[in-house]
Scaffold this active site. Structure first.
Site, PDB file in Angstrom:
ATOM      1  N   TRP A 111       4.831  33.568   9.823  1.00 38.29           N
ATOM      2  CA  TRP A 111       5.671  34.308   9.069  1.00 38.29           C
ATOM      3  C   TRP A 111       5.205  35.881   8.296  1.00 38.29           C
ATOM      4  O   TRP A 111       4.955  36.233   7.756  1.00 38.29           O
ATOM      5  CB  TRP A 111       4.686  33.014   7.350  1.00 38.29           C
ATOM      6  CG  TRP A 111       4.862  32.345   7.269  1.00 38.29           C
ATOM      7  CD1 TRP A 111       4.273  31.058   7.903  1.00 38.29           C
ATOM      8  CD2 TRP A 111       6.629  32.230   7.281  1.00 38.29           C
ATOM      9  NE1 TRP A 111       5.121  29.771   7.851  1.00 38.29           N
ATOM     10  CE2 TRP A 111       6.380  30.379   7.310  1.00 38.29           C
ATOM     11  CE3 TRP A 111       7.881  32.048   6.727  1.00 38.29           C
ATOM     12  CZ2 TRP A 111       7.566  29.410   7.333  1.00 38.29           C
ATOM     13  CZ3 TRP A 111       9.104  31.174   6.776  1.00 38.29           C
ATOM     14  CH2 TRP A 111       8.982  30.450   7.077  1.00 38.29           C
TER      15      TRP A 111
ATOM     16  N   GLU B 127       2.998  35.831  -1.020  1.00 36.55           N
ATOM     17  CA  GLU B 127       1.925  36.237  -1.596  1.00 36.55           C
ATOM     18  C   GLU B 127       0.856  35.600  -2.279  1.00 36.55           C
ATOM     19  O   GLU B 127       0.463  36.364  -3.627  1.00 36.55           O
ATOM     20  CB  GLU B 127       2.350  37.553  -2.713  1.00 36.55           C
ATOM     21  CG  GLU B 127       3.239  38.032  -1.568  1.00 36.55           C
ATOM     22  CD  GLU B 127       2.149  39.457  -0.647  1.00 36.55           C
ATOM     23  OE1 GLU B 127       1.183  39.327  -1.156  1.00 36.55           O
ATOM     24  OE2 GLU B 127       2.987  39.893  -0.180  1.00 36.55           O
TER      25      GLU B 127
ATOM     26  N   GLU C 256      -0.720  27.265  -6.248  1.00 38.66           N
ATOM     27  CA  GLU C 256      -1.522  26.787  -6.972  1.00 38.66           C
ATOM     28  C   GLU C 256      -2.895  27.882  -6.113  1.00 38.66           C
ATOM     29  O   GLU C 256      -4.479  27.743  -6.985  1.00 38.66           O
ATOM     30  CB  GLU C 256      -2.269  25.743  -5.976  1.00 38.66           C
ATOM     31  CG  GLU C 256      -1.584  24.175  -5.677  1.00 38.66           C
ATOM     32  CD  GLU C 256      -0.161  24.660  -5.642  1.00 38.66           C
ATOM     33  OE1 GLU C 256       1.284  23.837  -5.927  1.00 38.66           O
ATOM     34  OE2 GLU C 256       0.885  25.458  -5.297  1.00 38.66           O
TER      35      GLU C 256
ATOM     36  N   ARG D  32       0.668  41.324  -5.989  1.00 35.31           N
ATOM     37  CA  ARG D  32       1.115  39.811  -6.300  1.00 35.31           C
ATOM     38  C   ARG D  32       1.507  41.099  -7.757  1.00 35.31           C
ATOM     39  O   ARG D  32       2.613  39.906  -8.427  1.00 35.31           O
ATOM     40  CB  ARG D  32      -0.461  39.844  -6.527  1.00 35.31           C
ATOM     41  CG  ARG D  32      -0.607  39.403  -5.857  1.00 35.31           C
ATOM     42  CD  ARG D  32      -2.137  37.853  -5.983  1.00 35.31           C
ATOM     43  NE  ARG D  32      -2.235  37.279  -4.785  1.00 35.31           N
ATOM     44  CZ  ARG D  32      -2.977  36.737  -4.738  1.00 35.31           C
ATOM     45  NH1 ARG D  32      -4.546  36.857  -5.532  1.00 35.31           N
ATOM     46  NH2 ARG D  32      -3.662  35.976  -3.482  1.00 35.31           N
TER      47      ARG D  32
ATOM     48  N   PRO E  67      -0.664  30.200  11.861  1.00 32.61           N
ATOM     49  CA  PRO E  67       0.077  29.199  11.410  1.00 32.61           C
ATOM     50  C   PRO E  67      -1.556  27.816  11.331  1.00 32.61           C
ATOM     51  O   PRO E  67      -0.295  27.280  10.246  1.00 32.61           O
ATOM     52  CB  PRO E  67      -0.299  28.810  13.711  1.00 32.61           C
ATOM     53  CG  PRO E  67       0.785  30.116  14.140  1.00 32.61           C
ATOM     54  CD  PRO E  67      -0.835  31.345  13.644  1.00 32.61           C
TER      55      PRO E  67
ATOM     56  N   GLU F  45      -3.498  42.683  -5.750  1.00 36.70           N
ATOM     57  CA  GLU F  45      -3.549  42.839  -6.983  1.00 36.70           C
ATOM     58  C   GLU F  45      -1.526  43.222  -7.295  1.00 36.70           C
ATOM     59  O   GLU F  45      -0.863  43.114  -8.048  1.00 36.70           O
ATOM     60  CB  GLU F  45      -4.632  43.570  -7.930  1.00 36.70           C
ATOM     61  CG  GLU F  45      -5.286  43.068  -8.024  1.00 36.70           C
ATOM     62  CD  GLU F  45      -6.349  44.272  -8.394  1.00 36.70           C
ATOM     63  OE1 GLU F  45      -7.943  43.617  -9.581  1.00 36.70           O
ATOM     64  OE2 GLU F  45      -6.176  45.327  -8.609  1.00 36.70           O
TER      65      GLU F  45
ATOM     66  N   GLN G  44      23.053  24.486 -11.979  1.00 40.69           N
ATOM     67  CA  GLN G  44      23.331  23.219 -13.102  1.00 40.69           C
ATOM     68  C   GLN G  44      24.493  23.949 -13.790  1.00 40.69           C
ATOM     69  O   GLN G  44      25.885  22.808 -14.405  1.00 40.69           O
ATOM     70  CB  GLN G  44      21.692  23.001 -13.974  1.00 40.69           C
ATOM     71  CG  GLN G  44      22.651  21.641 -14.894  1.00 40.69           C
ATOM     72  CD  GLN G  44      22.237  20.422 -13.953  1.00 40.69           C
ATOM     73  OE1 GLN G  44      21.652  20.359 -12.651  1.00 40.69           O
ATOM     74  NE2 GLN G  44      22.920  19.042 -14.427  1.00 40.69           N
TER      75      GLN G  44
ATOM     76  N   GLY H  17      -3.049  30.015   6.734  1.00 37.07           N
ATOM     77  CA  GLY H  17      -2.343  29.918   5.271  1.00 37.07           C
ATOM     78  C   GLY H  17      -3.591  30.987   4.846  1.00 37.07           C
ATOM     79  O   GLY H  17      -3.719  31.947   4.802  1.00 37.07           O
TER      80      GLY H  17
END
Length: 554
Positions: free
Chosen positions: A318, A535, A539, A415, A289, A412, A508, A292
């Site tokens: 999570w 994952e 940033e 991601r 929690p 790796e 849209q 992160g």
């Protein structure tokens, strides 16, 4: 007539090749400028890198889109070599180069309200040289409204960019999973999303039979023994039906790689065949929690007992698909006296699969569901461990204190797989938006006839191909056995942005209907948003890429 209108494919290739060379020269100058800003006493300084985060991350984004252009060009070259580079692919190549070069020179989005410009990198003079390159000028001229209209017209007529991989097995896998996704996943996806329901067990069983959970597990353990590129194709096509179908394999991919690379012979024999078949569904239990991405600060404790077993106490959050899973890969602090990464270990913690009336039936383990906007088919949980028992052979590889290193080996692949899921979501957004733009009529003509709509559709297609090829590049690098943390980070960084951009553009185009729950487009928007977060947030990816490229010798 623009400089590049009606260019034959060979001429488009030549222009792109020259522009890429100029782009690489610009990137070299940008790197030197950013490196000078973060160097102290001959070395890149962590405090300066943090202070100059905008420049470091902006450089990472710039390097990512230029790498994307290189992979787009490589795609076109492969098609040309196979005799399959048509006018549509050449047009897409031109638009891709023109659009991304314009962003590099004029303002590259790092988020919805953060643009990085050459002056932010200290590379204004280098940017002026790039802008004056003849090939760059031609491609900027040739990526305008006429080119985008030509591409969207082709899309409206049924043309699609070539997605063949030049490998019969991989192309067959794509076709097989595309059919499965269209026939078995897509028809129920929106209903499951609206009901906030788990993917049905029969769909999970069918996925297991198709080999989804053992794509990269060796055949000696019942897997398919294929590489990350095959994993990308499978994840992309499943995610095109619903991101949650594509994501079901992620936890099996992580657990399979952890155990395959680090497990004892007994751990491999016990878990890998069951994971590959889908009999055992794993979940990854890493995040806390208040932690992160700062894994070194984990506080969940694992204490060894006299009988060799372990007791885990702490909280995790999570955790995806936690209730229906059978195996948890848990990162916990096994040595309280060793701070940071060194005191962390990974555990293979068997658990009882939850039931509708009791999500977590085991002693010492409880959980509460986190309500989410999208990505609903597996559910998210906060887990609480209170002296939860892990068997004596549950320490991964029998190696205490190796957990962080073991986990880093999987980032790796995870991601890259996330980038592939993003490609599937981006492609679904394009599919829905294109269909709606062709069928919906306003002022006596279909929406696709309006320039602002055709612009969106053209760029959705272009960016999807760029992100796809960048993702495949990362997968091929991984399959070659090379380190690819930068390439994997680039793939996830760009693919997640493209998925969100496509989803937003798709809403849209749908107008008010895109915001209505009954339309699938609303689900795609919710699902796409998470890709920039899990994952490793955007940033974090930019930091990995920027620091990695700045630390390279060349």
């Amino acid at each position: 007539m623009t400089l590049t209108e009606n260019l034959p494919p060979a001429a488009a290739l030549a222009l792109a090749d020259a522009a890429l060379l100029a782009s690489r020269a610009y990137l070299t100058q940008a790197r030197l400028a950013v490196l000078a800003a973060v160097t102290w006493e001959g070395r890149a300084d962590a405090a300066l890198i943090e202070r100059e985060q905008r420049a470091v991350h902006g450089f990472a984004w710039t390097a990512t889109v230029i790498e994307g252009l290189e992979q787009l060009l490589d795609w076109a070259r492969r098609l040309d070599g196979a005799g399959r580079l048509g006018d549509g692919e050449a047009l897409l190549l031109r638009i891709g180069f023109g659009e991304y070069l314009a962003q590099v020179l004029g303002g590259l989005p790092m988020s919805q309200n953060e643009l990085v410009r050459p002056t932010d990198l200290g590379a204004g003079a280098a940017a002026r040289a790039l802008a004056n390159d003849a090939a760059v000028i031609a491609l900027l001229d040739g990526a305008g409204p006429a080119a985008r209209l030509a591409l969207s017209t082709r899309l409206g007529e049924g043309w699609r960019p070539d997605e063949g991989l030049g490998d019969e097995t991989l192309d067959m896998i794509r076709e097989q999973f595309h059919r499965f996704s269209e026939d078995r996943v897509a028809p129920g996806a929106h209903g499951w999303h609206l009901a906030d329901a788990l993917i049905p067990d029969d769909i999970v069983a069918e996925m297991g039979a198709l080999g989804v959970f053992g794509v990269c597990i060796g055949p000696e353990y019942g897997g398919l023994g294929l590489g990350k590129l095959a994993m990308c194709v499978v994840s992309e096509e499943l995610s095109r039906g619903w991101i949650c179908a594509g994501s079901l394999g992620t936890r099996s991919e992580i657990a399979g790689e952890l155990i395959g690379a680090n497990g004892t012979a007994e751990q491999k024999a016990r878990w890998l065949p069951a994971i590959a078949s889908g009999a055992v569904l794993p979940t990854a239990v890493f995040t806390e929690p208040d932690v992160g991405s700062d894994l070194a600060s984990l506080t969940t404790r694992a204490r060894r007992q006299d009988d060799g077993s372990w007791r885990i106490t702490g909280s995790k959050t999570w955790i995806t698909h936690a209730s229906r899973s059978d195996l948890m890969t848990v990162l916990a602090r096994s040595d309280a006296d060793t701070p940071g990464h060194g005191g962390l270990s990974l555990f293979l913690a068997a658990k009882t699969r939850g039931r509708p009336d009791e999500a977590f039936p085991d002693d010492g383990l409880s959980g509460s569901e986190i309500g989410v906007l999208g990505y609903r088919g597996m559910k998210e949980y906060v887990l609480s461990f209170d002296d939860f028992i892990v068997e004596a052979d549950g320490l991964l590889g029998g190696a205490p204190g190796a957990g962080f290193r073991q986990l880093m080996q999987t980032f790796e692949g995870a991601r890259i797989q996330t980038a592939a899921r993003a490609i599937g979501v981006a492609r679904k957004a394009l599919d829905l938006a294109l269909t709606y733009a062709l069928e919906r009529r306003q002022f006596g003509k279909p929406l696709i006839a309006f320039p602002r709509t055709s612009d969106k559709l053209a760029l959705m297609a272009v960016e999807t191909v760029i992100a796809r090829e960048l993702t495949y590049f990362a997968a091929r690098t991984k399959d070659a056995g090379d380190r690819c943390d930068i390439e994997a980070g680039m793939a996830k960084l760009l693919a997640a942005r493209v998925a969100w951009s496509n989803a937003d553009a798709g809403v849209q185009i749908h107008g008010g209907n895109g915001y209505a729950l009954e339309f699938e487009m609303s689900r795609i928007l919710c699902d796409a948003r998470i890709l920039n977060i899990f994952e490793g947030a955007a940033e974090i990816q930019a930091n990995v890429i920027g620091r990695g490229l700045l630390s390279r010798q060349s």
